[in-house]
Design a protein around this motif. Structure first.
Motif, PDB file in Angstrom:
ATOM      1  N   UNK A 796       0.851  -1.191   0.000  1.00 27.91           N
ATOM      2  CA  UNK A 796       0.000   0.000   0.000  1.00 27.91           C
ATOM      3  C   UNK A 796       0.884   1.237   0.000  1.00 27.91           C
ATOM      4  N   UNK A 797       0.602   2.171  -0.909  1.00 25.09           N
ATOM      5  CA  UNK A 797       1.371   3.407  -1.052  1.00 25.09           C
ATOM      6  C   UNK A 797       0.476   4.601  -0.785  1.00 25.09           C
ATOM      7  N   UNK A 798       1.080   5.729  -0.353  1.00 31.34           N
ATOM      8  CA  UNK A 798       0.299   6.945  -0.114  1.00 31.34           C
ATOM      9  C   UNK A 798       0.715   8.023  -1.093  1.00 31.34           C
ATOM     10  N   UNK A 799      -0.276   8.789  -1.598  1.00 22.94           N
ATOM     11  CA  UNK A 799      -0.052   9.831  -2.596  1.00 22.94           C
ATOM     12  C   UNK A 799      -0.187  11.199  -1.932  1.00 22.94           C
ATOM     13  N   UNK A 800       0.753  12.127  -2.152  1.00 22.46           N
ATOM     14  CA  UNK A 800       0.706  13.435  -1.460  1.00 22.46           C
ATOM     15  C   UNK A 800      -0.212  14.428  -2.146  1.00 22.46           C
ATOM     16  N   UNK A 830      -4.664   8.416  -0.626  1.00 26.65           N
ATOM     17  CA  UNK A 830      -4.265   9.824  -0.550  1.00 26.65           C
ATOM     18  C   UNK A 830      -3.800  10.183   0.859  1.00 26.65           C
ATOM     19  N   UNK A 831      -2.862  11.147   0.938  1.00 26.27           N
ATOM     20  CA  UNK A 831      -2.410  11.700   2.212  1.00 26.27           C
ATOM     21  C   UNK A 831      -2.086  13.168   1.985  1.00 26.27           C
ATOM     22  N   UNK A 832      -2.041  13.962   3.048  1.00 30.33           N
ATOM     23  CA  UNK A 832      -1.789  15.399   2.933  1.00 30.33           C
ATOM     24  C   UNK A 832      -0.300  15.653   2.772  1.00 30.33           C
ATOM     25  N   UNK A 833       0.043  16.511   1.823  1.00 27.21           N
ATOM     26  CA  UNK A 833       1.438  16.870   1.579  1.00 27.21           C
ATOM     27  C   UNK A 833       1.954  17.712   2.725  1.00 27.21           C
ATOM     28  N   UNK A 834       3.126  17.345   3.275  1.00 28.77           N
ATOM     29  CA  UNK A 834       3.733  18.114   4.354  1.00 28.77           C
ATOM     30  C   UNK A 834       4.533  19.278   3.780  1.00 28.77           C
ATOM     31  N   UNK A 835       4.394  20.433   4.440  1.00 27.41           N
ATOM     32  CA  UNK A 835       5.137  21.611   3.986  1.00 27.41           C
ATOM     33  C   UNK A 835       5.801  22.275   5.184  1.00 27.41           C
TER      34      UNK A 835
END
Length: 838
Positions: A796-800, A830-835
């Motif tokens: 399983x992979x997560x997309x930013x 899906x996952x939230x992109x970290x900034x």
């Protein structure tokens, strides 16, 4: 007793105390011509004497201070006591003094006050001195502070209290014997005298270091100078007019650009800066250069410190409309800050030890808001003014406004509308070949996404046709390199033709960066010119390295003998890059002799240290099957630097079959050292350290090999072979990155393949997309797909989400990737992109 007598008594006592501290060794010397030298040799006696001497000095200073206070002199006892205490703490063997440059210590209000900072050493081996900084401004001012008495009637430019940076720059060096270190500075840099009167001052310096505290450690050594007196008298209008006239005359003088001329100009600017009359401030504002270059420091500081900011703002606003004036971001910032200072003045001196911190914070907030509003106002005014400027200045001004409006903290959506971007593009296209090299490079790299396109072709053709020759020592890559790259991108056939024409030049204007844009194969028609260039440039390293690299890429076997003759029997003696290119050429056209020559260069280890990276250097020019065989053979080299270099070559270029060979080499190393693990630590000796580095090279080769895939089972096997804790920790981190869902991370570059990506801005440096998955990196969507196809089924992979500013484009990208990985038995969520570390 009179005040004058009390003051003289104080000085005599301080001078006597200072002599006590400077009397380093008590010696009984014979008459002249004698031979006896009786000295205090016993350390305990010497120590007792120094203690006694120190006590006497302290008592003398305390007595002097008490007398000054009791007799009510004008010498300000607290100021004198502080000075006496600081002088008493000066180290033995080093002295710091201040001397007025003019014999008469009388100056007018606003006059330059030159002083000399003088350092001498009786024991130079005990100290270092920071002799490498510019004097009297910038970071150099951090090295000295000045205390003035009385403080009324003056304005402080810096704090009176020592608050030095631990390292203000420069490199402390051992003082030369019998040398006096003298630095001319202007007291005005630290203290402005606004009222007539008599003043005293002294300085405390952090310019002298103890050797054991050299940078980057903190310097805790302070030297305090003597007391100096000066008198400030009123300034007459006649004197001010004459000062102004002389300064303007120097600044208007057209002279050859020499160090002496620059020094005269800077002194003239300082005269205007400290004169601080309205006419002088207007003169400074009219001479503002725009950019943060050259004389802008003295001009900008003069405007910032002035009591006539309204006049400065008026003159700077007039400059916006000058037809030949280049409007820049630093100029607009200066204008905005000066105008904000008028609207929201802040007297920081009033808040020193008094006043509410909340009040100061509120004032600073109001100042920032005012500055923002004014900046937007001036930005629009500058944009309107740019329309009336001549074409080149207009284009440069608009491009400057674009850069600052895009990336400053004061950005505002109203500044750069789509219509304005079109105007910028048209302006720079019209004069592209006349722009400064820095702007050309930026347009072709960092800002290509905003301005690039097929309509850039005419500008690129004009620029390539008139581009100047490459200067020695020029920064690489050159603007012409970027022009060739963009031309090949937009019109491949035309671009290749122009690169080929550049290769035919006797001295190409471009660098290797663009001259290797043609396919990597021999071009027989270039053989003679390439070989001749190599033969004729061998005494010029830069030209020879370029010639050899081009021979390696485009030279055919027809010129093999000529290249071989140039190389001769100097294997191991050539410069590293030059040697690597010629060896790559030999391996390409005569693998048998090439292998022999590579071996000779690896075994020649006395003249240079190129052998440490020779294999990766050659592979960087061209990788061949023969070079892979050489690298495999060198895995067991007695020199572990060569063995580690062989591992790097195989990691980056090795075929899939090489993976098992690396595992075998690791197992062999593990067996040899498993019972000696305690010896494998940094600082365990040269042999142990080299073994630790070799283990790291083995670990990297397994984890990051490009042509094999290292999954968690392999990582666990790898960990079992590691004998040092740092490498076990590294493998553990890589195992952690496989925790599901395995994160796909994305960093957009200036050259991103996604129009709505948010790149991190790097001025003047092209960058490319980076995808990170587990321990792997890819630089394009196609490459990351190829990588994902190698992951074990069921992963399983997560997309930013949030990597693109266009939600629709991001949704389409997610759907495309989700469909692709599903076809390979993987799952994507899906996952939230970290900034910014959030």
């Amino acid at each position: 007793m009179t005040a004058l007598t009390a003051e003289r008594t104080y000085r005599l006592l301080c001078r006597a105390a200072l002599r006590c501290f400077q009397w380093t060794n008590w010696r009984v010397r014979p008459p002249e011509g004698g031979t006896t030298n009786i000295a205090l040799a016993d350390s305990s006696v010497r120590s007792s004497f120094r203690w006694m001497r120190g006590r006497v000095a302290q008592l003398l200073m305390l007595l002097g201070t008490s007398l000054a206070a009791a007799w009510g002199t004008s010498a300000e006892p607290d100021f004198l006591a502080t000075h006496a205490e600081a002088v008493a703490a000066n180290p033995e063997g080093a002295q710091f003094a201040i001397e007025l440059a003019d014999p008469q210590p009388q100056y007018r209000v606003g006059q330059l006050i030159p002083v000399d900072l003088v350092y001498t050493f009786r024991e130079p081996n005990k100290f270092l001195i920071n002799d490498g900084l510019a004097r009297g401004s910038g970071t150099a001012r951090l090295l000295e502070v000045f205390r003035v008495s009385p403080p009324t009637g003056t304005r402080r430019r810096t704090s009176d209290e020592p608050n030095f940076y631990h390292w203000a720059g420069g490199t402390p060096r051992r003082p030369e014997a019998n040398r006096v270190y003298r630095y001319r500075v202007y007291l005005n840099e630290w203290r402005r005298f606004d009222q007539p009167g008599k003043y005293r001052f002294y300085s405390t310096s952090a310019r002298v270091w103890r050797p054991e505290f050299s940078p980057p450690r903190n310097n805790d050594l302070r030297l305090t100078s003597n007391l100096v007196e000066l008198e400030i008298i009123p300034a007459t209008s006649q004197w001010q007019d004459e000062e102004l006239r002389m300064a303007v005359e120097v600044l208007d003088r057209h002279s050859q650009e020499t160090e002496e001329h620059r020094a005269l100009r800077r002194e003239a600017l300082r005269r205007l800066r400290y004169l601080d009359i309205e006419a002088a401030i207007r003169e400074l504002a009219r001479r503002h250069p725009g950019r943060n270059e050259g004389e802008v420091y003295d001009i900008g500081m003069g405007l910032h410190e002035s009591r006539y900011k309204d006049a400065a703002v008026e003159e700077l606003k007039r400059r916006l409309d000058d037809r030949d004036f280049l409007v820049t971001a630093p100029f607009l910032l200066q204008l905005g800050r000066l105008a904000a200072d008028i609207q929201v003045p802040i007297d920081y001196q009033a808040f020193r030890g008094e006043g509410s911190r909340e009040q100061l914070d509120q004032l600073e907030k109001e100042h920032r808001l005012s500055e923002h509003r004014l900046f937007v106002e001036f930005f629009h005014a500058a944009w309107a003014a740019a329309e009336t400027k001549e074409p080149l200045v207009r284009a440069r001004s608009l491009f400057e406004l674009f850069q600052f409006g895009s990336y400053s903290n004061l950005r505002d959506e109203r500044l750069l509308t789509s219509e304005r971007r079109v105007q910028i593009r048209a302006a720079v296209l019209a004069v592209f070949e006349q722009l400064p090299a820095a702007d050309q490079r930026l347009l072709l790299t960092s800002h290509w996404r905003q301005f690039g396109g097929t309509d850039f072709l005419p500008a690129l053709r004009r620029f390539i046709a008139v581009a100047p020759r490459r200067e020695k020592g020029a920064d690489l890559p050159l603007p012409i390199d970027s022009a060739f790259c963009r031309l090949v991108e937009l019109a491949p056939e035309e671009g290749h033709s122009l690169v080929l024409a550049e290769l035919r030049r006797e001295r190409p204007r471009a660098s290797l960066h663009s001259l290797t844009l043609l396919p990597d194969r021999p071009i027989p028609e270039l053989d003679d010119s390439l070989a001749t260039r190599l033969e004729q440039s061998i005494d010029n390293l830069g030209d020879a390295e370029l010639a050899a690299a081009l021979v390696a890429r485009y030279g055919s076997a027809a010129v093999y003998d000529r290249v071989r003759q140039v190389y001769g029997d100097k294997g191991g003696s050539w410069a590293c890059n030059l040697q690597a290119s010629m060896l790559a050429y030999f391996l390409r056209h005569n693998s048998r002799e090439g292998r022999q020559l590579v071996g000779q260069a690896l075994d020649a280890r006395e003249r240079t240290r190129c052998y440490r990276t020779l294999l990766t250097d050659v592979a960087g020019v061209q990788m061949t099957a023969e070079l892979e065989r050489i690298a495999i053979g060198r895995l067991d080299d007695d020199n572990l630097e060569i063995a580690a270099d062989a591992l790097r070559v195989l990691q980056r270029h090795g075929s899939p079959a090489v993976e098992e060979i690396i595992w075998q080499r690791f197992a062999k190393w593990h067996a040899a050292w498993k019972d000696r693990g305690g010896e494998l630590k940094v600082g365990g000796g040269a042999q142990a350290d080299s073994q630790v580095r070799f283990e790291s090279a083995l670990v990297d080769a397994v984890i990051y090999g490009r042509n094999w895939f290292t999954d968690p089972p392999k990582l666990k096997r790898l960990r079992s072979l590691c004998l040092t804790e740092p490498n076990r920790t590294l493998v553990d981190h890589r195992l952690d990155s496989w925790r599901e869902p395995v994160a796909i991370q994305f960093s957009a570059g200036t050259e991103s393949e996604f129009p709505s990506a948010r790149p991190s801005f790097q001025r003047g440096t092209p960058s490319y997309d980076c995808w990170f998955v587990a321990q792997y990196t890819a630089h394009s969507l196609a490459a990351v797909k190829e990588l994902l196809a190698r992951f074990p089924q069921g992963t399983t992979l997560s997309f930013p989400t949030g990597m693109l500013s266009d939600p629709q484009a991001e949704e389409q990208l997610f759907g495309d990737l989700q469909q692709y990985v599903a076809a390979h038995g993987l799952k994507l969520v899906e996952t939230t992109l970290r900034r910014n570390g959030s």
